[in-house]
Design an enzyme around this catalytic site. Structure first.
Site, PDB file in Angstrom:
ATOM      1  N   GLY A   1      -0.842  -8.184  15.261  1.00  0.00           N
ATOM      2  CA  GLY A   1      -2.147  -8.451  14.660  1.00  0.00           C
ATOM      3  C   GLY A   1      -1.933  -8.383  13.172  1.00  0.00           C
ATOM      4  CB  THR A   2       0.012  -8.076  11.131  1.00  0.00           C
ATOM      5  OG1 THR A   2       0.907  -7.827  12.159  1.00  0.00           O
ATOM      6  CG2 THR A   2       0.721  -7.898   9.818  1.00  0.00           C
ATOM      7  CB  THR A   3      -2.841  -5.808   7.083  1.00  0.00           C
ATOM      8  OG1 THR A   3      -3.908  -5.599   7.980  1.00  0.00           O
ATOM      9  CG2 THR A   3      -3.363  -6.204   5.736  1.00  0.00           C
TER      10      THR A   3
END
Lengths: 233, 241
Positions: free
Chosen positions: A12-14
């Site tokens: 998902g991540t940033t």
């Protein structure tokens, strides 16, 4: 859509990459999910390509890992043939080459950051489709949606190393607060003429944002310390 | 998102609508019996897809004098249920006959409501935990959105089914004190916080005994990230996770 263990591992991540006066700072969260389950809560999404170039990965974990592996291999050969460290531009373009020519099959968005003696610190964005963009700063991953406004306001040219790192940590931490697909710890990698520094900011050392509370060991501690008010009906 | 194709529209041939998917959702609720009554816990988050949009939602409410209701799933449907229950309790009070609805009765009512809606293909998109004590008898039950219902010593909804129930099966006992029950509950809540994407670090623990209901103020738990393996996971395996 509950515990689909056959869902592809996606980060998902940033992810964030920022240039500062002297080098670059790369930052990322550490959550890898399989559907709604957090498969790894402490993953390392900032991967080394060469001594002076690192890549922030988002999207399919498998796709970004395998592309990074290929690029690391090619860059290794390139470094030997060149007789000196590869430039950031070459590293970024290798990623682009693989992303673009396999665009129908790959699902990854990455940020490449590094330092070389010709151009200093540089950040390149390679989103879905294989576009390449050189930028003073870049954000990516699902959590980045929550950061466009933040960076519009907070980004400044010519920040110091400490200012830039604080900005990156603050940004990832804000995205983690609102993006369910981002979480865990904040990892940063600082690359400049002096080399590479890796940092780690764990969940409880990050600032608290709106509607977040000071953590405790247990409700029992709260009940024991202040008698009259904690419980309500 | 707004321009849904006709086939996706909820308005079918006969002009009526039905729920297709939830929008604002709450995640797991855990409930267990302990020595003096029932203890129930949930976080205070309302997710909007993958966004953690609302962080101060109360998902555990008291019903009448003897019950607690915790809900996961669509929040608007939970609020509608609370309206129905409000009316039920009001009518019960109006009889003014000294009787009051116990947890068993409320659970049964909820089961009927959920099952009936399911039969009309227009479910209330919730998983409910209903617990209470009346005349010394402890009661804990669950109802799902399709009307499946049962009672047990410990229950959980959503991710709690997969992550919390194994812990409860191993460590729950009939004679848990309040302190032990809270500790066990917090053990489950922490695992959910680590491993459920839609969980947030803000919880409420509610307890119900013969004396009455108490719902705690929201509070956060300390999380643990200090394992040496977390520091540099790609050491020796560059490019791995």
């Amino acid at each position: 859509m509950d515990l689909d263990l056959n869902a592809p591992h996606s980060m998902g991540t940033t992810i964030i990459g920022v240039t500062y006066d002297g080098g670059v700072i790369l930052g990322a969260d550490s959550r890898t999910s399989t559907g709604m389950y957090v498969a790894n809560r402490a993953s390392d999404k900032i991967t080394q390509l060469t001594d002076n170039v690192y890549i922030c990965r988002s999207g399919s974990a498998a796709d970004s890992q395998v592309v990074s592996d290929y690029v690391r291999y090619f860059l290794h050969q390139h470094t030997i043939q060149l007789g000196q460290p590869s430039t950031v531009k070459v590293a970024a373009n290798l990623v682009r080459l693989l992303s673009y020519s396999n665009k129908n099959m790959l699902q990854m968005g990455v940020i490449i950051g590094g330092w070389d003696k010709y151009e200093g610190g540089q950040i390149y964005s390679v989103p879905l489709g294989g576009t390449i963009l050189k930028q003073p700063f870049a954000i990516g991953g699902s959590g980045s949606s929550y950061l466009y406004g933040f960076f519009d306001q907070a980004w400044k040219e010519g920040m110091s190393k400490d200012e830039a790192e604080k900005l990156v940590v603050k940004a990832v931490s804000l995205a983690i607060a609102r993006d369910g697909a981002s979480g865990g710890v904040v990892r940063t990698v600082i690359i400049n003429a002096d080399g590479v520094t890796k940092n780690f900011y764990s969940g409880d050392s990050l600032p608290l944002w709106h509607e977040e509370l000071e953590p405790h060991n247990s409700l029992l501690d709260i009940l024991a310390s202040s008698s009259p008010e904690p419980m309500s009906t | 998102m707004e321009a849904l194709a006709m086939k996706d529209s909820a308005i079918s041939q006969n002009g009526t609508e039905r729920t297709l998917y939830p929008y604002v959702t709450g995640t797991s609720v855990i409930g267990m019996k302990y020595k003096d009554g029932i203890i129930m816990a949930a976080d205070t988050g309302g997710s909007y897809g993958s966004t953690l949009r609302y962080k101060s939602l109360e998902r555990i409410k008291s019903i009448g004098k003897h019950s607690l209701l915790g809900a996961s799933g669509e929040i608007s449907d939970f609020q509608e249920l609370l309206r129905y229950l409000d009316e039920l309790v009001l009518y019960d009070n109006m009889w003014d006959d000294g009787n009051s609805l116990g947890p068993k009765e409320v659970h049964n009512y909820l089961t009927r409501v959920m099952y009936n809606r399911r039969n009309k293909f227009n479910p209330l998109w919730n998983s409910l935990v209903l617990g209470g004590v009346k005349n010394g008898q402890k009661y804990l039950g669950m109802v799902s959105m399709i009307g499946t219902h049962f009672e047990d010593n410990h229950v959980a909804t959503g991710f709690g089914n997969h992550l919390a129930r194994p812990i409860l099966r191993a460590e729950w006992r009939e004679d848990l004190s309040f302190e032990e029950a809270v500790k066990l509950m917090e053990k489950c809540l922490l695992v959910l916080l680590y491993r459920d994407r839609s969980a947030i670090n803000k919880f409420q623990i509610a307890k119900i005994t013969e004396e009455g209901v108490t719902i705690s103020q929201p509070y956060a738990l300390k999380t643990h990230w200090g394992f040496s393996a977390f520091q540099n996971p790609s050491k020796g395996a560059e490019g791995s996770w």
